[in-house]
Scaffold this motif. Structure first.
Motif, PDB file in Angstrom:
ATOM      1  N   SER A 124       5.977   8.413   2.173  1.00  0.00           N
ATOM      2  CA  SER A 124       4.522   8.546   2.032  1.00  0.00           C
ATOM      3  C   SER A 124       4.079   9.999   2.173  1.00  0.00           C
ATOM      4  O   SER A 124       2.977  10.349   1.805  1.00  0.00           O
ATOM      5  N   GLY A 125       4.976  10.830   2.741  1.00  0.00           N
ATOM      6  CA  GLY A 125       4.600  12.218   2.981  1.00  0.00           C
ATOM      7  C   GLY A 125       3.819  12.381   4.273  1.00  0.00           C
ATOM      8  O   GLY A 125       3.426  13.479   4.636  1.00  0.00           O
ATOM      9  N   HIS A 126       3.591  11.288   5.002  1.00  0.00           N
ATOM     10  CA  HIS A 126       2.890  11.410   6.278  1.00  0.00           C
ATOM     11  C   HIS A 126       3.748  12.159   7.295  1.00  0.00           C
ATOM     12  O   HIS A 126       3.225  12.857   8.149  1.00  0.00           O
ATOM     13  N   TYR A 127       5.092  11.965   7.168  1.00  0.00           N
ATOM     14  CA  TYR A 127       5.908  12.444   8.273  1.00  0.00           C
ATOM     15  C   TYR A 127       5.757  13.939   8.593  1.00  0.00           C
ATOM     16  O   TYR A 127       5.337  14.260   9.693  1.00  0.00           O
TER      17      TYR A 127
ATOM     18  N   ASP B 176       0.853   7.920  -6.632  1.00  0.00           N
ATOM     19  CA  ASP B 176       1.984   8.625  -7.249  1.00  0.00           C
ATOM     20  C   ASP B 176       3.232   8.492  -6.371  1.00  0.00           C
ATOM     21  O   ASP B 176       4.303   8.141  -6.851  1.00  0.00           O
ATOM     22  N   ARG B 177       3.063   8.778  -5.084  1.00  0.00           N
ATOM     23  CA  ARG B 177       4.222   8.757  -4.188  1.00  0.00           C
ATOM     24  C   ARG B 177       4.868   7.378  -4.115  1.00  0.00           C
ATOM     25  O   ARG B 177       6.074   7.265  -3.985  1.00  0.00           O
ATOM     26  N   PHE B 178       4.039   6.335  -4.120  1.00  0.00           N
ATOM     27  CA  PHE B 178       4.569   4.972  -3.991  1.00  0.00           C
ATOM     28  C   PHE B 178       4.704   4.282  -5.346  1.00  0.00           C
ATOM     29  O   PHE B 178       5.003   3.102  -5.404  1.00  0.00           O
ATOM     30  N   ASP B 179       4.456   5.032  -6.406  1.00  0.00           N
ATOM     31  CA  ASP B 179       4.572   4.481  -7.749  1.00  0.00           C
ATOM     32  C   ASP B 179       3.799   3.157  -7.857  1.00  0.00           C
ATOM     33  O   ASP B 179       4.338   2.138  -8.286  1.00  0.00           O
ATOM     34  N   LEU B 180       2.546   3.185  -7.438  1.00  0.00           N
ATOM     35  CA  LEU B 180       1.713   1.976  -7.484  1.00  0.00           C
ATOM     36  C   LEU B 180       1.182   1.793  -8.894  1.00  0.00           C
ATOM     37  O   LEU B 180       0.451   2.647  -9.399  1.00  0.00           O
ATOM     38  N   THR B 181       1.574   0.695  -9.519  1.00  0.00           N
ATOM     39  CA  THR B 181       1.202   0.481 -10.918  1.00  0.00           C
ATOM     40  C   THR B 181       0.682  -0.939 -11.121  1.00  0.00           C
ATOM     41  O   THR B 181       0.771  -1.778 -10.230  1.00  0.00           O
ATOM     42  N   TYR B 182       0.143  -1.153 -12.304  1.00  0.00           N
ATOM     43  CA  TYR B 182      -0.241  -2.503 -12.718  1.00  0.00           C
ATOM     44  C   TYR B 182      -0.061  -2.578 -14.222  1.00  0.00           C
ATOM     45  O   TYR B 182       0.049  -1.547 -14.890  1.00  0.00           O
ATOM     46  N   ILE B 183       0.018  -3.813 -14.726  1.00  0.00           N
ATOM     47  CA  ILE B 183       0.120  -3.992 -16.173  1.00  0.00           C
ATOM     48  C   ILE B 183      -1.285  -4.189 -16.714  1.00  0.00           C
ATOM     49  O   ILE B 183      -1.981  -5.136 -16.342  1.00  0.00           O
ATOM     50  N   ASP B 184      -1.715  -3.286 -17.586  1.00  0.00           N
ATOM     51  CA  ASP B 184      -3.085  -3.336 -18.102  1.00  0.00           C
ATOM     52  C   ASP B 184      -3.198  -4.373 -19.230  1.00  0.00           C
ATOM     53  O   ASP B 184      -2.199  -4.942 -19.661  1.00  0.00           O
TER      54      ASP B 184
END
Lengths: 595, 595
Positions: free
Chosen positions: B256-259, B449-457
């Motif tokens: 996540s880049g939080h670290y 972007d970091r977690f590649d969160l996507t959906y099918i449109d």
């Protein structure tokens, strides 16, 4: 072992030989190793590295050879041979040579067993014996079958080469084989890991970590209903529910004495400034600290301190199993501070009442689905058990008397008590028929000393309290896993993530369907309205696949008459007004009916 | 600074000198050090190590000296002296010598200030200036008073010796001083730590650890009501509530880049087998892993994933404050996965609707009790902010437009955004009048972007999602602390741990009183029946002390007429039937009325 059981074991062992003989027909390069009888059948471990290895598709062919050869196996004879003779016979098989070496070292006799001597199916193997005398007559050809192929390390040691294990199932009769397969099929279909995935209830992530379930919205609905049910029921019964921290300083577990005893189950400390913090493995010391934060009068006792407590216990990664064995779980925990032995025993009784009530809500029957186990201490083991013979004697006798006076089934188990006192275990049977301790009710005369738990009695004197530790429903994770299997995903209405689906037959019915959906939602029914472009048939199949308790189909008739046609999961169909349907649902939810 | 403010600051600074002069009357051995004007008054740090140290009891006497001397301070003059002259004057005071050294090093002028020159009250001090010209005339003798004595390290450095600090309060007028003291008194009486103890809502244990509250049964009732309220309200608004683990592998926060960004707020890792586990400091990556466990269609968006999430953030032990600053807290958190910018902005709007609704339930008014802050990024700081100028520009503009179109008050703040996007902060004013960010609604184009969160449109293409992070009520701990202070312990009925106490006048009324108690309990009212031997007067005082919303007194009349006489916390008294009282209570609970 009974004669019957022994016969069956001999048959299974014989079938392992038959399997080996049949394998050699098409795989003459195979090196045979070992093939015992096991629960439900037999296996043979075989090294195929010198040529082709059979796959699942080849099992039928091998099985056919077995059945054909079985008719010729009218005898099973043995002869003792010298080590040299044996080594000569198995000179090309390094596995058998290793076995011969071992038998020789132990000074035991080396025996060769031959079945079907003098026939085309003659087969000899190095073996210690234990076979059917006349396999052709004794073994029913339709009472066994090959099951599956798996990898196995030679002698179970992962430093050894991986060889191939072929499993077979075997029973006395065809009926028994079929019954076993059916039961196994059903258990597999009900496996909570499989159903949890199919119904979308929970998932795991390698990035989050093993043994740490993530509940989907659907699974979370079940969990929330379970949590609220148990908290509300306990509050009704006079429990005082609290929240205490999930971490605490190591000092706390040293004070309770859990630390040295329980170290292996706890996670490593977290350094914060100059202090060490631990993920809590149990709730007791937290509740004792809360109790001790102010003085208490005898009038406040029994004080039933309850909590939905997150606990953390180390499990080896190989032991982790779905929701049943996890690394973090939420226990419906409570500690009942009592003034004296009689009060404590009475509270154990009330805890058992609660447990029996909760079990009945899930449709579980005493004796069939669960029973009690009175777990006792061991006066000679003062390492494992807190030393106080008198208290142990008294506590055990009182618990035994309590159980004897209740309408309940129980057994006794020596040396299964907690380190602080005897306990009543709730033994539950899972979908595979295995018995396990689901949770416990414990009688504790040790912690009150360690935590100096006291109260002011009616005579103004400060006195030592007693504690009953108990759960009512166990860990939420575990009971969820158990209930998923118990109900095979067909949850009672109150636990169903979606309770009703509304399906319109055609576009003309959508307006009224949407109204039905909104009205059901407004009275608190978890309703879905499937307005996708899928066909009605597909929508209905979806509702059934997701094991929805009810779905309503809205067509011309329903729109005209302002009704709904209700289809239930179990195949019933009924037309009714929307109001009466909603009231029917609310009553079923309120009653927590199991259908 | 306005002229008025400057005058007041000069007065306060002058009073610090006056305090020093007055101290020397009875404590001639004292070494004066520094004495500035502060918010609400002044202080002087004084080293008394060469003799007696004054205590709180001595403040009156010192104050008397101050008032006496003030009349003679008709002038405040200064002269510049050389370092050598200054050192000679303060040769016995190591603190002043250190100051003189410093001023000299900086090349600044050394000035001595003398008040009441030529009078008995003449007093000279090393000072930079900023005083009333004619203290006797300008300062009202009844507009200041000495407040308290505390220890302080010389120059605030704990390596230096501890000296004594005497605080004074000072305003322009007596009325302002009194108003300040009254307001401070009220704030102290409402301090959630004090009220929490008095009402028995929560406690801390040194053995459990600092910053880790243990909620008593009463405090837990408030917490449970708050939790269920917010979960139910969110579910009504289409949130999908989930449960995810409170610990996760370090990998997750690295992903996540939080670290690296968040390391100082996180606790040290826990080694489990070969892996490192962390107590989670936030929920986002957990929800993203859950979302990514299966593919999603545009039809499922916006997907509002909510959780009552336990979080752990490191706080220095000196920063810990009751329930307001803790080391573990439970955040009403949510992440809304959105298909595009418009949907994300619309969801920010809906989140603000929810926040405003929840605030209204607690009686909080926009503009008075809270307002919004639009927190922006900084295009030049790519260390602190995720680099994507276009997304920042667009997000900020859309959020600004949203806020401008709402009926709400907001300010803008540069460089206060999250590292992944701009946000709307909910700024709340606490009982001391201080403003703080209670919680936030964040617009995030980085995590997807970091977690590649996507959906099918709808066009069948896989597309990148956007995320809105938000809370609705903030941390349960914090809102509880806030509400305890806000209501001064007089909780609305729905939040009151005990809602009604039943009190019988005499033994003859106990049977009916017990019936009233049982019937109120049966309809779900949290009722107490005080059947102790205490007098009725004491029982009533107890009910009032515990700030119970209602108590009912049962005497002859009530028994005869089958009624109850209801006394409310705010002094109203009314006789009514039990049924109408119960219905009145249920309606007030259901409406979450604030009275």
């Amino acid at each position: 072992m009974s004669e019957d059981n022994k016969n069956l074991e001999f048959k299974r062992h014989t079938l392992a030989h038959l399997l080996a003989a049949a394998v050699l027909v098409d795989y003459p390069h195979a090196n045979l190793t070992l093939g015992p009888a096991i629960d439900n059948g037999f296996y043979y471990d075989i090294d195929f590295s010198a040529g082709d290895t059979p796959g699942d598709d080849d099992l039928k062919k091998i099985q056919k050879h077995m059945k054909k050869m079985l008719g010729q196996w009218t005898s099973f004879e043995h002869e003792e041979v010298s080590a040299d003779q044996a080594k000569e016979i198995f000179k090309d098989n390094p596995f058998k040579l290793e076995l011969i070496e071992e038998i020789t070292e132990k000074g035991e006799a080396i025996t060769l067993y031959t079945a079907g001597a003098g026939t085309k199916a003659e087969f000899t193997d190095l073996c210690r014996g234990g076979h059917s005398d006349n396999p052709a007559e004794e073994i029913a050809a339709d009472a066994f079958k090959l099951d599956k192929i798996a990898g196995a390390y030679w002698r179970g040691d992962e430093k050894n080469p991986m060889i191939t294990r072929i499993y077979g199932l075997a029973f006395d009769t065809k009926e028994e084989l079929e019954a076993y397969e059916k039961q196994r099929e059903e258990a597999r279909a009900r496996d909570h890991r499989k159903l949890g995935k199919e119904l979308g209830l929970f998932t795991f992530s390698d990035t989050v970590g093993k043994g740490l379930p993530l509940y989907t919205p659907k699974g979370s609905t079940i969990r929330r209903e379970l949590e609220r049910f148990i908290v509300d029921e306990e509050i009704k019964r006079g429990y005082l529910h609290v929240y205490t921290p999930d971490i605490a300083k190591l000092d706390l577990y040293e004070k309770s004495g859990h630390y040295p005893h329980y170290k292996d189950s706890m996670y490593a400390p977290i350094d914060v400034d100059d202090e060490k913090f631990m993920l809590r493995p149990m709730t007791c010391p937290h509740h004792f600290e809360l109790y001790s934060s102010e003085p208490h009068s005898y009038k406040e006792l029994p004080m039933r301190i309850g909590e939905l407590a997150k606990l953390y216990r180390y499990e080896q990664s190989g032991e982790l199993t779905g929701l049943i064995r996890v690394r973090s779980f939420c226990l419906a925990d409570a500690h009942i501070i009592c003034a004296n032995e009689e009060q404590a025993i009475s509270e154990v009784g009330e805890a058992l009442d609660l447990i029996e009530y909760v079990a009945s809500v899930f449709g579980l029957e005493m004796g069939k689905d669960y029973h009690y186990r009175l777990s006792l201490g061991d006066r000679n083991d003062s390492e494992k058990y807190y030393k106080n013979d008198e208290a142990w004697d008294k506590g055990e006798a009182l618990l035994r008397e309590l159980l004897q006076n209740r309408d309940c089934e129980f057994v006794e188990a020596e040396g299964e008590g907690a380190f602080y006192g005897p306990k009543v275990d709730v033994q539950m049977v899972n979908v595979n028929g295995k018995e396990d301790t689901a949770f416990t009710v414990q009688y504790d005369f040790c912690m009150p000393d360690r935590f100096d738990l006291t109260y002011i009695d009616s005579d103004g004197q400060e006195k030592r309290a007693l504690v009953v530790h108990r759960s009512s429903i166990g860990a939420i994770e575990r009971i969820m896993g158990f209930l998923i299997e118990r109900f095979g995903g067909n949850f009672p209405l109150w636990l169903s993530p979606t309770q009703v689906a509304v399906i319109a037959v055609a576009d003309a019915h959508k307006e009224y369907a949407a109204k039905v959906y909104e009205e059901l939602k407004a009275v608190g029914i978890r309703t879905e309205y499937d307005d996708s472009k899928d066909s009605m048939g597909k929508k209905i199949r979806n509702a059934k696949k997701n094991k929805l308790p009810y779905f309503v189909v809205i067509g011309d008739k329903e729109v005209a008459e302002k009704t709904v046609t209700v289809e239930s999961r179990d195949g019933e169909s009924k037309e009714m007004t929307l109001n009466s349907f909603a009231n029917h649902l609310l009553t079923e939810i309120d009653n927590k009916d199991i259908k």
